[in-house]
Design a protein around this motif. Structure first.
Motif, PDB file in Angstrom:
ATOM      1  N   ALA A  29      26.241  78.053  -5.790  1.00  0.00           N
ATOM      2  CA  ALA A  29      25.465  76.908  -5.293  1.00  0.00           C
ATOM      3  C   ALA A  29      24.607  76.285  -6.390  1.00  0.00           C
ATOM      4  CB  ALA A  29      24.602  77.340  -4.114  1.00  0.00           C
ATOM      5  N   GLU A  30      24.018  77.109  -7.231  1.00  0.00           N
ATOM      6  CA  GLU A  30      23.189  76.574  -8.324  1.00  0.00           C
ATOM      7  C   GLU A  30      23.999  75.637  -9.212  1.00  0.00           C
ATOM      8  OE1 GLU A  30      19.903  80.112  -8.960  1.00  0.00           O
ATOM      9  OE2 GLU A  30      21.794  80.222 -10.052  1.00  0.00           O
ATOM     10  N   GLN A  31      25.253  75.969  -9.421  1.00  0.00           N
ATOM     11  CA  GLN A  31      26.098  75.151 -10.296  1.00  0.00           C
ATOM     12  C   GLN A  31      26.745  73.968  -9.582  1.00  0.00           C
ATOM     13  OE1 GLN A  31      28.582  78.450 -12.149  1.00  0.00           O
ATOM     14  NE2 GLN A  31      28.241  77.052 -13.855  1.00  0.00           N
ATOM     15  N   PHE A  32      27.192  74.172  -8.339  1.00  0.00           N
ATOM     16  CA  PHE A  32      28.089  73.195  -7.742  1.00  0.00           C
ATOM     17  C   PHE A  32      27.673  72.605  -6.397  1.00  0.00           C
ATOM     18  CE2 PHE A  32      30.739  76.153 -10.265  1.00  0.00           C
ATOM     19  CZ  PHE A  32      31.110  75.271 -11.263  1.00  0.00           C
ATOM     20  N   ASP A  33      26.792  73.252  -5.649  1.00  0.00           N
ATOM     21  CA  ASP A  33      26.449  72.749  -4.311  1.00  0.00           C
ATOM     22  C   ASP A  33      25.023  73.165  -3.968  1.00  0.00           C
ATOM     23  OD1 ASP A  33      26.441  71.775  -1.747  1.00  0.00           O
ATOM     24  OD2 ASP A  33      28.185  72.908  -1.068  1.00  0.00           O
ATOM     25  N   PRO A  34      24.026  72.568  -4.655  1.00  0.00           N
ATOM     26  CA  PRO A  34      22.645  73.032  -4.549  1.00  0.00           C
ATOM     27  C   PRO A  34      21.914  72.586  -3.280  1.00  0.00           C
ATOM     28  CG  PRO A  34      22.765  71.197  -6.070  1.00  0.00           C
ATOM     29  CD  PRO A  34      24.180  71.509  -5.662  1.00  0.00           C
ATOM     30  N   GLN A  35      22.451  72.933  -2.138  1.00  0.00           N
ATOM     31  CA  GLN A  35      21.769  72.664  -0.874  1.00  0.00           C
ATOM     32  C   GLN A  35      20.962  73.909  -0.495  1.00  0.00           C
ATOM     33  OE1 GLN A  35      24.111  70.259   2.056  1.00  0.00           O
ATOM     34  NE2 GLN A  35      25.816  70.932   0.739  1.00  0.00           N
ATOM     35  N   SER A  36      19.836  73.702   0.169  1.00  0.00           N
ATOM     36  CA  SER A  36      18.895  74.805   0.425  1.00  0.00           C
ATOM     37  C   SER A  36      19.524  75.962   1.197  1.00  0.00           C
ATOM     38  CB  SER A  36      17.662  74.286   1.168  1.00  0.00           C
ATOM     39  OG  SER A  36      18.042  73.741   2.425  1.00  0.00           O
ATOM     40  N   PHE A  37      20.437  75.695   2.118  1.00  0.00           N
ATOM     41  CA  PHE A  37      21.032  76.786   2.901  1.00  0.00           C
ATOM     42  C   PHE A  37      22.062  77.590   2.119  1.00  0.00           C
ATOM     43  CE2 PHE A  37      22.552  72.633   4.393  1.00  0.00           C
ATOM     44  CZ  PHE A  37      23.876  72.666   3.951  1.00  0.00           C
ATOM     45  N   HIS A  38      22.362  77.164   0.878  1.00  0.00           N
ATOM     46  CA  HIS A  38      23.197  77.940  -0.031  1.00  0.00           C
ATOM     47  C   HIS A  38      22.356  78.649  -1.092  1.00  0.00           C
ATOM     48  CE1 HIS A  38      26.544  75.875   1.726  1.00  0.00           C
ATOM     49  NE2 HIS A  38      26.426  74.768   1.031  1.00  0.00           N
ATOM     50  N   LEU A  39      21.122  78.185  -1.294  1.00  0.00           N
ATOM     51  CA  LEU A  39      20.303  78.646  -2.414  1.00  0.00           C
ATOM     52  C   LEU A  39      19.139  79.558  -2.038  1.00  0.00           C
ATOM     53  CD1 LEU A  39      19.899  75.288  -4.371  1.00  0.00           C
ATOM     54  CD2 LEU A  39      21.174  77.304  -5.123  1.00  0.00           C
ATOM     55  N   ASP A  40      18.556  79.344  -0.875  1.00  0.00           N
ATOM     56  CA  ASP A  40      17.275  79.964  -0.541  1.00  0.00           C
ATOM     57  C   ASP A  40      17.361  80.631   0.827  1.00  0.00           C
ATOM     58  OD1 ASP A  40      14.651  80.373   0.432  1.00  0.00           O
ATOM     59  OD2 ASP A  40      13.874  78.656  -0.690  1.00  0.00           O
ATOM     60  N   SER A  41      17.258  81.960   0.854  1.00  0.00           N
ATOM     61  CA  SER A  41      17.375  82.710   2.107  1.00  0.00           C
ATOM     62  C   SER A  41      16.332  82.293   3.136  1.00  0.00           C
ATOM     63  CB  SER A  41      17.247  84.210   1.842  1.00  0.00           C
ATOM     64  OG  SER A  41      18.304  84.650   1.040  1.00  0.00           O
ATOM     65  N   VAL A  42      15.107  82.020   2.687  1.00  0.00           N
ATOM     66  CA  VAL A  42      14.038  81.638   3.608  1.00  0.00           C
ATOM     67  C   VAL A  42      14.328  80.262   4.208  1.00  0.00           C
ATOM     68  CG1 VAL A  42      11.582  81.130   3.826  1.00  0.00           C
ATOM     69  CG2 VAL A  42      12.336  83.071   2.431  1.00  0.00           C
ATOM     70  N   ALA A  43      14.657  79.292   3.365  1.00  0.00           N
ATOM     71  CA  ALA A  43      14.981  77.948   3.858  1.00  0.00           C
ATOM     72  C   ALA A  43      16.230  77.993   4.734  1.00  0.00           C
ATOM     73  CB  ALA A  43      15.194  76.993   2.685  1.00  0.00           C
ATOM     74  N   ALA A  44      17.194  78.805   4.360  1.00  0.00           N
ATOM     75  CA  ALA A  44      18.435  78.911   5.135  1.00  0.00           C
ATOM     76  C   ALA A  44      18.172  79.484   6.525  1.00  0.00           C
ATOM     77  CB  ALA A  44      19.439  79.782   4.386  1.00  0.00           C
ATOM     78  N   LYS A  45      17.216  80.405   6.616  1.00  0.00           N
ATOM     79  CA  LYS A  45      16.881  81.001   7.911  1.00  0.00           C
ATOM     80  C   LYS A  45      16.345  79.938   8.871  1.00  0.00           C
ATOM     81  CE  LYS A  45      15.653  85.166   8.121  1.00  0.00           C
ATOM     82  NZ  LYS A  45      15.141  86.515   8.138  1.00  0.00           N
ATOM     83  N   GLU A  46      15.686  78.921   8.335  1.00  0.00           N
ATOM     84  CA  GLU A  46      15.128  77.850   9.157  1.00  0.00           C
ATOM     85  C   GLU A  46      16.118  76.710   9.389  1.00  0.00           C
ATOM     86  OE1 GLU A  46      11.422  76.694   7.401  1.00  0.00           O
ATOM     87  OE2 GLU A  46      10.716  78.764   7.328  1.00  0.00           O
ATOM     88  N   SER A  47      17.296  76.798   8.796  1.00  0.00           N
ATOM     89  CA  SER A  47      18.307  75.750   8.959  1.00  0.00           C
ATOM     90  C   SER A  47      19.105  75.972  10.245  1.00  0.00           C
ATOM     91  CB  SER A  47      19.263  75.755   7.761  1.00  0.00           C
ATOM     92  OG  SER A  47      20.173  76.851   7.858  1.00  0.00           O
TER      93      SER A  47
END
Length: 89
Positions: A29-47
């Motif tokens: 995700a850092e390289q190719f698809d930097p959306q929060s639900f791919h990058l950050d466990s905390v933000a993804a939990k709220e998605s």
């Protein structure tokens, strides 16, 4: 060596399992698809997903690797017939 005409529509093949780690999801995700639900466990939990998920493009890349290793390297094809459709519902 088999040729594409040696296969029939509907043939099925199993290529084994692949376990995707959280580290791998984030690195891709850092390289190719930097959306929060791919990058950050905390933000993804709220998605809407409720947790970290792999990018759809990441899963297609894994599928391509498994297809090459388990199938295409034993076929006399010189290119891909392409992908007609890829959807994430």
């Amino acid at each position: 060596m088999r040729y594409f005409e040696d296969f029939d529509p509907g043939d099925e093949f199993e290529f084994g399992n692949y376990t995707v780690t959280e580290e791998e999801i984030i690195r891709f995700a850092e390289q190719f698809d930097p959306q929060s639900f791919h990058l950050d466990s905390v933000a993804a939990k709220e998605s809407i997903f409720g947790g970290l998920i792999a990018s759809g493009m990441h899963t297609l890349s894994i599928l391509m690797r498994m297809t090459v290793d388990g199938f295409l390297n034993q076929v006399a094809g010189l290119g891909s017939p392409g992908i007609d459709e890829a959807r994430w519902l």
